[in-house]
Design a protein around this motif. Structure first.
Motif, PDB file in Angstrom:
ATOM      1  N   ARG A   1       0.838  -1.198   0.000  1.00 34.50           N
ATOM      2  CA  ARG A   1       0.000   0.000   0.000  1.00 34.50           C
ATOM      3  C   ARG A   1       0.880   1.258   0.000  1.00 34.50           C
ATOM      4  N   TYR A   2       1.895   1.257   0.836  1.00 33.39           N
ATOM      5  CA  TYR A   2       2.766   2.432   0.986  1.00 33.39           C
ATOM      6  C   TYR A   2       3.425   2.802  -0.338  1.00 33.39           C
ATOM      7  N   VAL A   3       3.996   1.804  -1.031  1.00 30.08           N
ATOM      8  CA  VAL A   3       4.743   2.121  -2.252  1.00 30.08           C
ATOM      9  C   VAL A   3       3.823   2.492  -3.419  1.00 30.08           C
ATOM     10  N   GLY A   4       2.527   2.305  -3.221  1.00 29.07           N
ATOM     11  CA  GLY A   4       1.572   2.824  -4.206  1.00 29.07           C
ATOM     12  C   GLY A   4       1.579   4.353  -4.217  1.00 29.07           C
ATOM     13  N   GLY A   5       2.103   4.972  -3.136  1.00 29.04           N
ATOM     14  CA  GLY A   5       2.338   6.416  -3.152  1.00 29.04           C
ATOM     15  C   GLY A   5       1.244   7.286  -2.552  1.00 29.04           C
ATOM     16  N   ARG A   6       0.212   6.666  -1.893  1.00 27.28           N
ATOM     17  CA  ARG A   6      -0.839   7.471  -1.245  1.00 27.28           C
ATOM     18  C   ARG A   6      -1.063   6.949   0.154  1.00 27.28           C
ATOM     19  N   ASP A   7      -1.159   7.854   1.145  1.00 26.48           N
ATOM     20  CA  ASP A   7      -1.480   7.386   2.494  1.00 26.48           C
ATOM     21  C   ASP A   7      -2.992   7.266   2.638  1.00 26.48           C
ATOM     22  N   GLU A   8      -3.437   6.931   3.847  1.00 19.76           N
ATOM     23  CA  GLU A   8      -4.862   6.609   4.009  1.00 19.76           C
ATOM     24  C   GLU A   8      -5.762   7.830   3.922  1.00 19.76           C
ATOM     25  N   SER A   9      -5.189   9.037   4.028  1.00 18.30           N
ATOM     26  CA  SER A   9      -6.056  10.201   3.818  1.00 18.30           C
ATOM     27  C   SER A   9      -5.876  10.757   2.417  1.00 18.30           C
ATOM     28  N   GLY A  10      -5.236   9.978   1.540  1.00 19.69           N
ATOM     29  CA  GLY A  10      -5.114  10.408   0.135  1.00 19.69           C
ATOM     30  C   GLY A  10      -3.890  11.275  -0.115  1.00 19.69           C
ATOM     31  N   GLY A  11      -3.106  11.551   0.943  1.00 20.67           N
ATOM     32  CA  GLY A  11      -1.912  12.392   0.781  1.00 20.67           C
ATOM     33  C   GLY A  11      -0.822  11.644   0.009  1.00 20.67           C
ATOM     34  N   ALA A  12      -0.034  12.412  -0.769  1.00 14.71           N
ATOM     35  CA  ALA A  12       1.038  11.785  -1.555  1.00 14.71           C
ATOM     36  C   ALA A  12       2.188  11.381  -0.639  1.00 14.71           C
ATOM     37  N   ILE A  13       2.754  10.209  -0.903  1.00 15.16           N
ATOM     38  CA  ILE A  13       3.947   9.755  -0.182  1.00 15.16           C
ATOM     39  C   ILE A  13       5.110   9.826  -1.157  1.00 15.16           C
ATOM     40  N   GLU A  14       6.227  10.397  -0.729  1.00 15.05           N
ATOM     41  CA  GLU A  14       7.415  10.384  -1.578  1.00 15.05           C
ATOM     42  C   GLU A  14       8.114   9.038  -1.370  1.00 15.05           C
ATOM     43  N   VAL A  15       7.935   8.144  -2.337  1.00 15.15           N
ATOM     44  CA  VAL A  15       8.479   6.788  -2.179  1.00 15.15           C
ATOM     45  C   VAL A  15       9.913   6.765  -2.708  1.00 15.15           C
ATOM     46  N   LYS A  16      10.849   6.426  -1.840  1.00 16.60           N
ATOM     47  CA  LYS A  16      12.267   6.333  -2.260  1.00 16.60           C
ATOM     48  C   LYS A  16      12.643   4.865  -2.295  1.00 16.60           C
ATOM     49  N   ASP A  17      12.999   4.391  -3.454  1.00 17.33           N
ATOM     50  CA  ASP A  17      13.336   2.974  -3.610  1.00 17.33           C
ATOM     51  C   ASP A  17      13.982   2.822  -4.982  1.00 17.33           C
ATOM     52  N   PRO A  18      15.016   1.965  -5.099  1.00 19.77           N
ATOM     53  CA  PRO A  18      15.588   1.787  -6.440  1.00 19.77           C
ATOM     54  C   PRO A  18      14.556   1.269  -7.449  1.00 19.77           C
ATOM     55  N   LEU A  19      13.508   0.602  -6.972  1.00 21.38           N
ATOM     56  CA  LEU A  19      12.478   0.098  -7.900  1.00 21.38           C
ATOM     57  C   LEU A  19      11.235   0.993  -7.917  1.00 21.38           C
ATOM     58  N   ALA A  20      11.348   2.229  -7.409  1.00 25.25           N
ATOM     59  CA  ALA A  20      10.148   3.061  -7.206  1.00 25.25           C
ATOM     60  C   ALA A  20       9.241   3.146  -8.439  1.00 25.25           C
ATOM     61  N   ALA A  21       9.834   3.324  -9.607  1.00 24.35           N
ATOM     62  CA  ALA A  21       8.998   3.512 -10.805  1.00 24.35           C
ATOM     63  C   ALA A  21       8.192   2.242 -11.096  1.00 24.35           C
ATOM     64  N   ARG A  22       8.855   1.097 -10.969  1.00 25.46           N
ATOM     65  CA  ARG A  22       8.125  -0.155 -11.224  1.00 25.46           C
ATOM     66  C   ARG A  22       7.060  -0.406 -10.159  1.00 25.46           C
ATOM     67  N   LEU A  23       7.378  -0.060  -8.914  1.00 30.33           N
ATOM     68  CA  LEU A  23       6.399  -0.274  -7.841  1.00 30.33           C
ATOM     69  C   LEU A  23       5.144   0.549  -8.106  1.00 30.33           C
ATOM     70  N   LYS A  24       5.356   1.776  -8.532  1.00 36.16           N
ATOM     71  CA  LYS A  24       4.210   2.655  -8.786  1.00 36.16           C
ATOM     72  C   LYS A  24       3.401   2.141  -9.982  1.00 36.16           C
ATOM     73  N   ALA A  25       4.118   1.666 -10.995  1.00 38.27           N
ATOM     74  CA  ALA A  25       3.422   1.154 -12.184  1.00 38.27           C
ATOM     75  C   ALA A  25       2.549  -0.051 -11.807  1.00 38.27           C
ATOM     76  N   ILE A  26       3.068  -0.913 -10.952  1.00 36.65           N
ATOM     77  CA  ILE A  26       2.273  -2.080 -10.529  1.00 36.65           C
ATOM     78  C   ILE A  26       1.027  -1.611  -9.781  1.00 36.65           C
TER      79      ILE A  26
END
Ligand code: CS2
Length: 489
Positions: free
Chosen positions: A409-434
Motif C-alpha cells: 500500500r505504501y509504495v503505491g504512493g498514497r497514504d490513508e487520507s489520500g496524501g502523496a507519499i514520496e516513495v524512495k526505492d531503487p524500484l520506485a517507478a516499477r512499484l508505482k506502475a504495478i
C-alpha cells in the motif's frame, strides 16, 4: 563530554557564525582502514568504536573514508580537519564527544584512481563498508550480484569503478598485482550473512573480469560477517542547532545517536585488526544467530512500524510505539511470529523488552519515512525470511503478512487520507506502475508478488492467497484497525 543544556539554545537557524570544530591535539592514528560510505551511521557507530580501540590499545587504524556519491561529507569535514561531533541522546540528557579518527574523506566520482591508490597501499589492511542494502548491487531475493545493474555494467567496461563491489574488486586486483596480501573486507550493513554475501558479490564480479583474480580472492580473501546495531536518525537542522548550543561550535557533520550499541564480528581478518574486544565489541566465530535476531526483531519491527505506522498517520518511531494499537501489534509480532524463528543463545523475550524501550526513546526522533525507504531491498531479510520459516513450521503469520500488505500500500504512493507519499526505492517507478495498473486487491498482490528481485517463486506461491485477504482488509479498514484486529487490541 558536555551535558544537555537545551534551554540555553533557543535560535532556530544554523549558527554558522560559530567556530568550527578543530582537532584537540591528541595523537591521531595513521590510516589503516579505508571505509566506503561516510554517512551518519558510520560516523555514529564504526568510527567512534575504532577510535576507542586505538585509544585503548594503539595501532595504525586511522580511517580514510570514501564517498561513492555525494561530496557533502567531504565538504563539511574538510574545513574542520576531518573531526566531528557525535551526540548521544538519552531521554534525560545529551552528551557530545568529538571524534578524530578519520584522516581524510575522498569523493570517488571526482577521482576514482585516488581511491584505488589508497586501496593498493600496504598500510590499508581493512576495507569496511556502510553503503546501505542497495550499495551492494545485488539481487535481494537471491543475494547474488545483479549483472545488469548500471554501475556494474559500467565497472565491467573499464578500470575506474563506480560501485562498491567495483572498488573492492579493482582494489584487490591492484594488491594481487603488487604481490600484497588482500585487505579484509568488513561489511557493516544490515544484510543477512553480510560477509558471505559480500564475498559472493565480489567473486561474481571478479570472475567476470579475471577468473585468476577470483581464485586468488577465494583463496586468500577474508570477509568476516558482522552484526551492527545503533539507531541513528538523520540529523536535522534543529539537531545541528541544539548541538551547537552544547558545544559552542557549528558542525555540519555532527551526528545523533542513541546510547545503545552492539557490534558482533566474526574474528577472521586477513591482516590484523584494531583491538576491538578490548572496548566491548563481541568477537565470535559465527555471527548468524545474532544477525538473525537483529534483522528480524529490530529491523523487522522497524519496517512494520514504518509502513503501518506511516499509513496510520504517525511520522516517528517513538510516536508509533506510543500508539497502544501499534505497540500491541509489535509486541505480538515479536512474541508469536518472529521470536519462535530464532535459535539459542537468543532470548527473544528479553531482547524485545529492551527493543521496545529503545524505540520509545523520545529524544531520538527517528523518522518512519527514513526507515520505509528502499523497502524492496529490505523486505527479504527483515520480513520474508521470517515468514517462510513460520510457514514451513506450520505457524500462521498474519502480522508479517500485514506488514507486506502495508508495504504494497505504501509504495503505491498514497497514504490513508489520500496524501502523496514520496516513495524512495531503487524500484520506485516499477512499484508505482504495478500499483497504478491494478484494479483489485487480487491484481495488486499478484503484480507485486511477481517482482522476482523481492519475492522468490516459492514464497510468492505460498503467501498469495492469505496475503490477498489481508491486503483487502487493510484497504477496507485502514492500517490501525487491521493491526488492532490481529492483536486483539
Ligand atoms: C532502520 C535501521 O533505517 C532503517 O531501515 O531499520 O537503520 C536501524 O535503525 C538500524 O539497523 C539499527 O541498528
Amino acid at each position: 563530554m558536555s551535558m544537555g543544556r537545551f534551554s540555553m539554545w533557543t535560535g532556530a537557524g544554523l549558527p554558522a557564525e560559530l567556530p568550527r570544530p578543530a582537532p584537540s591535539g591528541r595523537p591521531r592514528p595513521r590510516p589503516g582502514i579505508l571505509h566506503l560510505g561516510p554517512g551518519a551511521f558510520f560516523r555514529a557507530f564504526v568510527a567512534p568504536w575504532i577510535e576507542e580501540a586505538v585509544a585503548r590499545s594503539g595501532g595504525d587504524w586511522g580511517i580514510i573514508a570514501v564517498s561513492l556519491k555525494s561530496a557533502t561529507a567531504r565538504d563539511h569535514m574538510r574545513a574542520q580537519d576531518w573531526v566531528y561531533t557525535a551526540a548521544e541522546r538519552a531521554p534525560e540528557e545529551t552528551r557530545t564527544r568529538q571524534i578524530e579518527v578519520i584522516r581524510e574523506v575522498l569523493v570517488a566520482p571526482e577521482d576514482p584512481a585516488a581511491v584505488l591508490d589508497r586501496l593498493a597501499d600496504p598500510a590499508i589492511r581493512i576495507a569496511s563498508l556502510t553503503v546501505t542494502e542497495k550499495g551492494y548491487c545485488h539481487d535481494p531475493a537471491t543475494g547474488r550480484l545483479n549483472r545488469n545493474h548500471p554501475d556494474i555494467r559500467h565497472d565491467l567496461d573499464g578500470p575506474l569503478p563506480r560501485s562498491a563491489p567495483g572498488f573492492l574488486v579493482r582494489g584487490l586486483a591492484a594488491r594481487r598485482k603488487a604481490r600484497l596480501p588482500p585487505f579484509t573486507v568488513l561489511s557493516c550493513d544490515n544484510l543477512p550473512d553480510n560477509g558471505a554475501l559480500t564475498r559472493h558479490i565480489v567473486l561474481d564480479l571478479a570472475g567476470m573480469i579475471d577468473p585468476g583474480l577470483a581464485d586468488w580472492i577465494a583463496d586468500q580473501g577474508a570477509f568476516p560477517s558482522t552484526m551492527v546495531d545503533r539507531i541513528v536518525p538523520a540529523t536535522t537542522d534543529a539537531d545541528l542547532a541544539a548541538i551547537a548550543g552544547l558545544t559552542g561550535r557549528h558542525d555540519p557533520a555532527a551526528v545523533i545517536h542513541e546510547p545503545f550499541r552492539q557490534w558482533v564480528v566474526e574474528d577472521r581478518f586477513a591482516a590484523g585488526r584494531p583491538d576491538l574486544q578490548a572496548v566491548g565489541v563481541e568477537m565470535v566465530t559465527d555471527v548468524a544467530p545474532y544477525e538473525l535476531m537483529k534483522l528480524r526483531m529490530l529491523n523487522g519491527a522497524h519496517s512494520a512500524l514504518a509502513y503501518l505506522g506511516y499509513l496510520a498517520g504517525h511520522r516517528h518511531v517513538s510516536a508509533a510505539v506510543e500508539d497502544p494499537v501499534l505497540a500491541a501489534f509489535i509486541r505480538n509480532l515479536w512474541a508469536r511470529e518472529i521470536g519462535p524463528t530464532l535459535v539459542p543463545p537468543i532470548d527473544p523475550g528479553a531482547y524485545s523488552k529492551a527493543l521496545f524501550h529503545r524505540f520509545a526513546n523520545p529524544a531520538i526522533r527517528h523518522s518512519l519515512w527514513q526507515i520505509a525507504m528502499d523497502g524492496s531491498q529490505k523486505l527479504p531479510q527483515r520480513i520474508l525470511g521470517t515468514l517462510s520459516d513460520a510457514i514451513a513450521a506450520g505457524r500462521p503469520a498474519p502480522g508479517l503478512l500485514l506488514v507486506v500488505a502495508g508495504w504494497m500500500r505504501y509504495v503505491g504512493g498514497r497514504d490513508e487520507s489520500g496524501g502523496a507519499i514520496e516513495v524512495k526505492d531503487p524500484l520506485a517507478a516499477r512499484l508505482k506502475a504495478i500499483a497504478d495498473a491494478a484494479r483489485s486487491p487480487e491484481e495488486t498482490v499478484r503484480g507485486f508478488l511477481a517482482l522476482r528481485e523481492v519475492f522468490s517463486p516459492a514464497i510468492a506461491t505460498r503467501i498469495a492467497a492469505p496475503l490477498t485477504g489481508i491486503y483487502a482488509a487493510l484497504i477496507r479498514d485502514g492500517a490501525r484497525a487491521a493491526a488492532a484486529r490481529l492483536s486483539g487490541a
